[in-house]
Design an enzyme around this catalytic site. Structure first.
Site, mmCIF file in Angstrom:
data_model
loop_
_atom_site.group_PDB
_atom_site.id
_atom_site.type_symbol
_atom_site.label_atom_id
_atom_site.label_comp_id
_atom_site.label_asym_id
_atom_site.label_seq_id
_atom_site.Cartn_x
_atom_site.Cartn_y
_atom_site.Cartn_z
ATOM 1 N N GLU A 16 -18.622 -11.487 0.359
ATOM 2 C CA GLU A 16 -18.131 -10.957 1.634
ATOM 3 C C GLU A 16 -19.095 -11.249 2.791
ATOM 4 O O GLU A 16 -19.031 -10.597 3.834
ATOM 5 C CB GLU A 16 -17.909 -9.457 1.516
ATOM 6 C CG GLU A 16 -16.849 -9.081 0.500
ATOM 7 C CD GLU A 16 -16.740 -7.577 0.341
ATOM 8 O OE1 GLU A 16 -16.089 -6.955 1.201
ATOM 9 O OE2 GLU A 16 -17.294 -7.038 -0.619
ATOM 10 N N LYS A 136 -15.396 -0.184 -9.141
ATOM 11 C CA LYS A 136 -14.054 0.399 -9.233
ATOM 12 C C LYS A 136 -13.826 1.089 -10.573
ATOM 13 O O LYS A 136 -13.119 2.100 -10.657
ATOM 14 C CB LYS A 136 -12.997 -0.692 -9.016
ATOM 15 C CG LYS A 136 -13.030 -1.330 -7.639
ATOM 16 C CD LYS A 136 -11.975 -2.423 -7.510
ATOM 17 C CE LYS A 136 -11.977 -3.071 -6.141
ATOM 18 N NZ LYS A 136 -13.218 -3.832 -5.885
ATOM 19 N N PHE A 181 -2.122 -6.643 -11.480
ATOM 20 C CA PHE A 181 -3.191 -7.092 -10.600
ATOM 21 C C PHE A 181 -4.491 -7.179 -11.389
ATOM 22 O O PHE A 181 -4.787 -6.314 -12.224
ATOM 23 C CB PHE A 181 -3.354 -6.149 -9.407
ATOM 24 C CG PHE A 181 -2.309 -6.353 -8.357
ATOM 25 C CD1 PHE A 181 -2.464 -7.335 -7.390
ATOM 26 C CD2 PHE A 181 -1.146 -5.583 -8.344
ATOM 27 C CE1 PHE A 181 -1.490 -7.541 -6.423
ATOM 28 C CE2 PHE A 181 -0.173 -5.781 -7.389
ATOM 29 C CZ PHE A 181 -0.344 -6.769 -6.421
ATOM 30 N N SER A 189 -13.129 -6.596 -0.091
ATOM 31 C CA SER A 189 -12.327 -7.497 0.746
ATOM 32 C C SER A 189 -11.350 -8.321 -0.078
ATOM 33 O O SER A 189 -10.970 -9.427 0.289
ATOM 34 C CB SER A 189 -13.235 -8.443 1.560
ATOM 35 O OG SER A 189 -13.979 -7.719 2.510
ATOM 36 N N GLU A 219 -4.673 -3.910 -13.584
ATOM 37 C CA GLU A 219 -3.963 -2.709 -13.176
ATOM 38 C C GLU A 219 -2.459 -2.915 -13.160
ATOM 39 O O GLU A 219 -1.978 -4.019 -12.858
ATOM 40 C CB GLU A 219 -4.393 -2.284 -11.764
ATOM 41 C CG GLU A 219 -5.798 -1.749 -11.673
ATOM 42 C CD GLU A 219 -6.121 -1.249 -10.272
ATOM 43 O OE1 GLU A 219 -7.139 -0.570 -10.119
ATOM 44 O OE2 GLU A 219 -5.354 -1.536 -9.329
ATOM 45 N N GLU A 220 -1.763 -1.816 -13.441
ATOM 46 C CA GLU A 220 -0.318 -1.833 -13.274
ATOM 47 C C GLU A 220 0.022 -2.018 -11.794
ATOM 48 O O GLU A 220 -0.767 -1.669 -10.914
ATOM 49 C CB GLU A 220 0.290 -0.520 -13.766
ATOM 50 C CG GLU A 220 -0.119 0.689 -12.924
ATOM 51 C CD GLU A 220 0.626 1.956 -13.278
ATOM 52 O OE1 GLU A 220 1.757 1.857 -13.785
ATOM 53 O OE2 GLU A 220 0.072 3.043 -13.046
ATOM 54 N N GLU A 226 1.106 0.594 1.443
ATOM 55 C CA GLU A 226 -0.330 0.458 1.245
ATOM 56 C C GLU A 226 -1.007 1.080 2.460
ATOM 57 O O GLU A 226 -0.880 0.579 3.576
ATOM 58 C CB GLU A 226 -0.715 -1.013 1.087
ATOM 59 C CG GLU A 226 -2.140 -1.201 0.615
ATOM 60 C CD GLU A 226 -2.438 -2.627 0.177
ATOM 61 O OE1 GLU A 226 -3.617 -2.912 -0.065
ATOM 62 O OE2 GLU A 226 -1.490 -3.430 0.096
ATOM 63 N N SER A 325 -10.192 -4.427 11.781
ATOM 64 C CA SER A 325 -10.479 -3.504 10.684
ATOM 65 C C SER A 325 -9.884 -2.126 10.926
ATOM 66 O O SER A 325 -9.880 -1.612 12.050
ATOM 67 C CB SER A 325 -11.985 -3.385 10.456
ATOM 68 O OG SER A 325 -12.514 -4.592 9.949
#
EC number: 6.3.2.4
Length: 356
Positions: A16, A136, A181, A189, A219-220, A226, A325
Site C-alpha cells: 500500500e 483479519k 472471496f 486496500s 470467506e463466504e 458495503e 477516502s
C-alpha cells in the site's frame, strides 16, 4: 515559544506504499503551519528512510531521490529524529509522529512499538490494536467472542498450499459454495483480494493471496450494501462514531483499482439502509474499536443485507486520507473539515501517554 514539531511518516514497505503517499499528501496539506513545525520522512519500498523537503516532493515522488537519511532514535531520553547527510548528523527533537502508513511495517504495530520505546507521542492506535486489527484472522476471533455477526471463513496457511494445494481446494469447496472471496490476512486496500467463481479461480486466488501473506482467509460471499463507519476517541476522550457511508464500486467488487483509480467508483454518506441498520453499524463500530483497545481513529467496515442484518467485515486503524477516502469524508458530512479533523487527531495523539 517554539511550535510543537510534528513528524509525518509515509510510504513504507507494504503493498500500500502508493496509497500511503497519497494519504500523506492530503494530511500534510491540512496541518496548520502556524501551529506546528513539520518534518517529512518518507520510507521507500526497500525500507530506506529519507527526509522529504516539501509537500511537492511527496506529491511528485521526488523525495525518493533525496540524499538525507532519517531515523527515529529509540532512546526515550532523546525523543528525536536523526538526519544524516554524509558525515553530518543532525538531531531534531520531535513532539509527535503522525504515521500515515498503511499495511505491513507501519499499520501493524511495528512503527507503534518503536515510538513507544522512544516515548514519542503519535497519532492513532497502539501496538496491540494495530497488530490485531491488521490481522483479519485475529480480528475475526475477537469479533466472534463479542458475538458480532461476520462472514464465515476458512483459514488457510501458505505452507498448506506448498504441501497439498488440491486438498485445500477440496476443503474450501466442502465448506462454501462459489463464489468466495480470498484475502491475505495481513493486507489492506484490497491488495491481494480476489473473487473466485470456480476451482481454477480459487487456486489462482490462493496463490495471489500467498504472495502477500502466509495467512489466508477464504470467506463466504455476503450480498448487500458495503458500508463503512469512522470512529474517533479513546483514552480520556469518549469514542464516537460518524454517520455511515456506502461504497458504490465501479467493478465486480471494491478491489484496489476500483478504490483508487476508477473514477466511476462512488461513495455516499448517509445512504438509505433498511430498518435501524445504520445505528447498529455505528454501535458495533464503537464496540469493536473498544474491544481491540483502539485509540485515536479507525474505519470499521460492514455489509448490510437487504433484511437489515449487519455483518462485520474488517477494521482499519490507519484509514486512507486520499481525496476520495471515506474516513475524512464521513466526518466532513458531520461538519468537521479535514483541517479540523487532522488537528483533532494531532491533539489527541499528544495526550496519549497521559491518557492511557
Amino acid at each position: 515559544m517554539s511550535k510543537p514539531v510534528v513528524a509525518v511518516l509515509f510510504g513504507g514497505q507494504s503493498s500500500e506504499h502508493i496509497v500511503s503517499c497519497m494519504s500523506a499528501a492530503n494530511v500534510i496539506e491540512r496541518i496548520d503551519r502556524e501551529k506546528y513545525e513539520l518534518l517529512l520522512i518518507g520510507i521507500t519500498q526497500e525500507g530506506k528512510w529519507l527526509r522529504a523537503e516539501d509537500l511537492n516532493s511527496v506529491k511528485d515522488g521526488s523525495w525518493q531521490y533525496g540524499k538525507v537519511r532519517a531515523a527515529i532514535s529509540p532512546d526515550a531520553g532523546e525523543q528525536c529524529v536523526l538526519f544524516m547527510d554524509g558525515g553530518q548528523i543532525e538531531k531534531v527533537k520531535v513532539d509527535l509522529v503522525f504515521p500515515v502508513l498503511h499495511g505491513l511495517f507501519g499499520e501493524d504495530g511495528t512503527i507503534q512499538g518503536l515510538l513507544e520505546l522512544a516515548r514519542i507521542p503519535y497519532v492513532g492506535c497502539g501496538v496491540l490494536a494495530s497488530a490485531v486489527s491488521m490481522d483479519k484472522w485475529t480480528t475475526k476471533i475477537i469479533a466472534d467472542h463479542l458475538g458480532v455477526c461476520q462472514a464465515a471463513f476458512e483459514p488457510v496457511m501458505r505452507r498448506e498450499l506448498e504441501g497439498d494445494l488440491e486438498a485445500v481446494l477440496d476443503r474450501v469447496e466442502k465448506r462454501f459454495p462459489y463464489p468466495v472471496f480470498v484475502k491475505p490476512s495481513n493486507a489492506g486496500s484490497s491488495r491481494g483480494v480476489t473473487k473466485a467463481e470456480n476451482r481454477d479461480q480459487l487456486r489462482e486466488g490462493l496463490m495471489e493471496a500467498a504472495r502477500h501473506d502466509r495467512k489466508i482467509l477464504v470467506e463466504e460471499m455476503i450480498c448487500g450494501h458495503e458500508v463503512e463507519c469512522a470512529v474517533f476517541g479513546g483514552g480520556k476522550e469518549p469514542v464516537i462514531a460518524s454517520g455511515v457511508g456506502e461504497i458504490l464500486a465501479a467493478a465486480d467488487f471494491y478491489d484496489f483499482d476500483a478504490k483508487y483509480f476508477n473514477q466511476e467508483s462512488r461513495t455516499v454518506t448517509d445512504p438509505d439502509l433498511p430498518g435501524d441498520a445504520a445505528e447498529t453499524v455505528r454501535k458495533t463500530a464503537v464496540k469493536i474499536f473498544e474491544a481491540v483497545d483502539g485509540y485515536g481513529l479507525a474505519r470499521v467496515d460492514f455489509f448490510v443485507k437487504e433484511d437489515g442484518q449487519v455483518v462485520f467485515n474488517e477494521i482499519n486503524t490507519m484509514p486512507g486520507f486520499t481525496a476520495i477516502s471515506m474516513y475524512p469524508m464521513l466526518w466532513e458530512a458531520r461538519g468537521i473539515s479535514k483541517e479540523e479533523l487532522v488537528d483533532r487527531l494531532i491533539r489527541h495523539g499528544m495526550e496519549r501517554f497521559e491518557a492511557l
